[in-house]
Design an enzyme around this catalytic site. Structure first.
Site, short mmCIF file in Angstrom:
data_model
loop_
_atom_site.label_atom_id
_atom_site.label_comp_id
_atom_site.label_asym_id
_atom_site.label_seq_id
_atom_site.Cartn_x
_atom_site.Cartn_y
_atom_site.Cartn_z
N ARG A 1 2.55 2.86 -3.31
CA ARG A 1 1.31 2.11 -3.41
C ARG A 1 0.26 2.65 -2.45
NH1 ARG A 1 2.23 -3.38 -1.57
NH2 ARG A 1 -0.01 -3.19 -1.51
N CYS B 1 2.21 -7.06 -0.58
CA CYS B 1 3.40 -6.97 0.27
C CYS B 1 3.86 -8.38 0.67
CB CYS B 1 3.06 -6.22 1.55
SG CYS B 1 2.85 -4.46 1.31
N LYS C 1 -7.13 4.20 1.28
CA LYS C 1 -6.79 3.21 0.24
C LYS C 1 -7.56 1.91 0.47
CE LYS C 1 -2.93 0.56 0.68
NZ LYS C 1 -3.25 -0.88 0.53
N ASN C 2 -7.57 1.45 1.71
CA ASN C 2 -8.16 0.14 1.97
C ASN C 2 -9.69 0.15 1.95
OD1 ASN C 2 -5.65 -0.93 2.09
ND2 ASN C 2 -5.64 -1.36 4.30
N ARG D 1 -0.03 -15.25 2.98
CA ARG D 1 -1.26 -14.58 2.55
C ARG D 1 -2.11 -15.38 1.56
NH1 ARG D 1 -0.36 -8.18 2.17
NH2 ARG D 1 -2.46 -8.19 2.96
N ASP E 1 -1.20 -2.70 10.44
CA ASP E 1 -0.66 -1.71 9.49
C ASP E 1 0.02 -0.53 10.17
OD1 ASP E 1 -1.49 -3.25 7.41
OD2 ASP E 1 -3.19 -2.00 6.81
#
Ligand code: UD1
Length: 417
Positions: free
Chosen positions: A397, A116, A22-23, A121, A305
Site C-alpha cells: 500500500r 491500517c 503517498k500521503n 480512527r 509513521d
C-alpha cells in the site's frame, strides 16, 4: 498469499532515490475532484493506495489517463457522489473525497473508511468541522450521507485536536465555499503544505496566517495545472533507519533534508554520522547505537509513521530506551513479532520500554499494518539467516519498489507469490 523472504545480516551500501509522497498524493488526488480543468500530476508513487484512490476517482466520474510519467485527470460537471465501501475499506484516505464532493456538488454518500488497524480512527473531527460549513449528515449502515442544502458557507473553525486528514478535508472543502473560512489548530505536516501549494497553483485563495492557522477564501474559477508531488519523507526516514541499523552507508537522494530534521537529529543523537546536502542525505551507521527516549507527535515532532522502524533500531542500542506513542492508541502491533525475533520490548499503555543489546533472530513473521510491515523487514535485515514475512499487502500500500530499492543497496530479499 504473497510473502517476502529476507536474508540477513546485511550492511546496506549505495544510493536510494526517494519516491513521491503517498500521503501528499492522496489528498492532492482527492482535491482534483474540485476542478473540471485538466490536471497533470507527476511523481506519484506507484503503490496500492494510489491505485485505489485512482479507482475511487474513476468511480466518481473522473477521466484519467496514465502515461506512466504523469496522471492526466479531467472531470466533468456530472454529479457522481457515491464512494463505495469496496473502494474506501482498505484506505482511510478515502474519506478525503467527502470535502471536495460536498464543495462541488453539495452532496455525497461516502463509506466510512478502513486502513491500517492501528486504533479506532474515527472521522468525527472531519464531520463536525464540515457541519460548521453548513453540511448536514447522518451515518446510515456504514455510510456518511451528507448534503449542504445552501452550499458550503465559510466559517471559523478550531479543530479540537490536530488531525492531518481533517485539516486536509476542510482545506479542500473551503476552497469552493462561499466567503472566508479560517481553520485553526491545523496539522502542518509537509504533505499539507504540499496540498495547499497544489491548491494555490490551481487558483484557490489560501493563506497561512499563523503557525497552525490557515485562511481560505472561496473561489469560482480554477485553472489547468501541471504539478509534481513532493518526495516521501517517511520512506526517506525508513531507509535512513535501515542504514543506522545495519551499520550501512547510504546516500538518500531526491529529498530536502530540512523536512526531516527532527528524524535526522535523533539519528545523529543515537550515533549515526550524517552529512546533509541539497536534496541529499549521506548516512553512515555506527557500530555503537546510543539509547534515547522519544515520543511521537504531530509535525514537526517525531512521526508516528516512523515509530515502528525506530523501535527496531533501539533494540540494538547500548541501553534501554522508551518510546511514547501519542498519536494512535494501538500502534504497537509490531512488538509481538519483534519479540518473537528476540527483542525485549514491553508495553505499558502508550509507552514501550525497549531493552538494548539485542541480537535479532530470523523467524517466520506476520505483517500487521503498513509501517509495522516495514519494521519487520528492517529487523529481518539485521537478523542472521532467513526470515519469512507473511501478509505483505499492507507494505504494497505504501512503499514503491521496496524490494528493488533494497536489493540495489545489497539486501537479499525475495518476493514469493
Ligand atoms: C495521517 C496519515 C498517517 C499518519 C497520521 C498521523 C495519510 C493518508 N495518513 O492519517 O499515515 O500516521 O496522519 O500523522 O496522510 N482522530 C479522531 N477523529 C478524527 C480524525 C482523527 O479522533 O476525525 C484521531 C485519530 O484516531 C488519531 C489522531 O486523531 O488518534 C490523528 O489522526 P490523523 O492526524 O487524522 O491521521 P490520519 O489523517 O488518519
Amino acid at each position: 498469499m504473497k510473502k517476502l523472504e529476507v536474508f540477513g545480516a546485511a550492511k546496506l551500501k549505495g544510493q536510494i532515490r526517494i519516491s513521491g509522497s503517498k500521503n501528499a498524493s492522496l489528498p492532492i488526488l482527492a482535491a482534483t475532484l474540485l476542478s473540471n480543468k485538466k490536471i497533470s500530476l507527476a511523481n506519484l508513487p506507484r503503490v496500492k493506495d494510489i491505485e485505489t484512490m485512482i479507482l475511487l476517482l474513476k468511480s466518481l466520474g473522473s477521466i484519467i489517463e496514465d502515461n506512466k510519467k504523469e496522471l492526466i485527470i479531467k472531470n466533468t460537471k456530472q454529479a457522481k457522489t457515491f464512494a463505495a465501501y469496496s473502494l474506501v475499506k482498505t484506505m482511510r484516505a478515502g474519506i478525503l473525497v467527502l470535502g471536495p464532493l460536498l464543495a462541488k456538488f453539495g452532496k455525497a454518500k461516502v463509506s466510512l473508511p478502513g486502513g491500517c488497524a492501528i486504533g479506532t480512527r474515527p472521522v468525527d473531527i472531519h464531520l463536525q468541522a464540515l457541519s460548521k460549513l453548513g453540511v448536514k449528515y447522518k451515518i446510515i449502515q456504514g455510510y456518511v450521507h451528507a448534503n449542504a442544502p445552501k452550499g458550503l458557507i465559510g466559517a471559523n473553525i478550531k479543530f479540537p485536536k490536530v488531525s492531518v486528514g481533517a485539516t486536509e478535508n476542510l482545506i479542500i472543502a473551503a476552497c469552493l465555499a462561499k466567503g472566508k473560512t479560517t481553520l485553526s489548530n491545523c496539522a502542518i505536516e509537509p504533505e499539507i503544505k504540499d496540498l495547499v501549494n497544489f491548491l494555490i497553483n490551481m487558483g484557490c485563495n489560501i493563506k497561512w496566517t499563523a503557525k497552525r492557522t490557515v485562511r481560505i477564501e472561496g473561489v469560482n474559477n480554477l485553472k489547468e495545472l501541471d504539478y509534481s508531488v513532493m518526495p516521501d519523507r517517511i520512506e526517506a526516514g525508513t531507509y535512513l533507519i535501515a542504514a543506522a541499523l545495519t551499520e550501512g552507508n547510504l546516500k538518500i537522494t531526491g529529498i530536502d533534508p530540512k523536512i526531516i530534521s527532527t528524524e535526522i537529529n535523533i539519528l545523529k543523537k543515537v550515533g549515526s554520522k550524517i552529512t546533509l546536502r541539497k536534496n541529499e542525505i549521506l548516512i553512515q551507521g555506527s557500530k555503537k547505537i546510543k539509547n534515547i527516549n522519544i515520543k511521537t507527535s504531530p509535525y514537526p515532532g517525531f512521526p508516528t509513521d516512523l515509530q515502528a522502524q525506530m523501535m527496531v533500531l533501539l533494540c540494538k542500542a547500548n541501553k534501554r530506551s522508551h518510546i511514547k506513542e501519542e498519536i494512535f492508541e494501538n500502534r504497537f502491533m509490531h512488538v509481538a513479532e519483534l519479540n518473537r525475533m528476540g527483542a525485549k520490548i514491553s508495553i505499558n499503555g502508550n509507552q514501550a520500554s525497549i531493552e538494548g543489546n539485542i541480537k535479532f533472530e530470523a523467524a517466520e513473521l506476520m505483517a500487521t499494518d503498513l509501517r509495522a510491515s516495514v519494521s519487520l523487514i528492517l529487523a529481518a535485515l539485521a537478523a542472521k539467516g532467513k526470515s519469512v514475512i507473511n501478509r505483505i499487502y499492507h507494505l504494497d500500500r505504501g512503499y514503491e519498489d521496496i524490494e528493488k530499492k533494497l536489493k540495489k543497496v545489497g539486501a537479499k530479499i525475495k518476493r514469493i507469490n
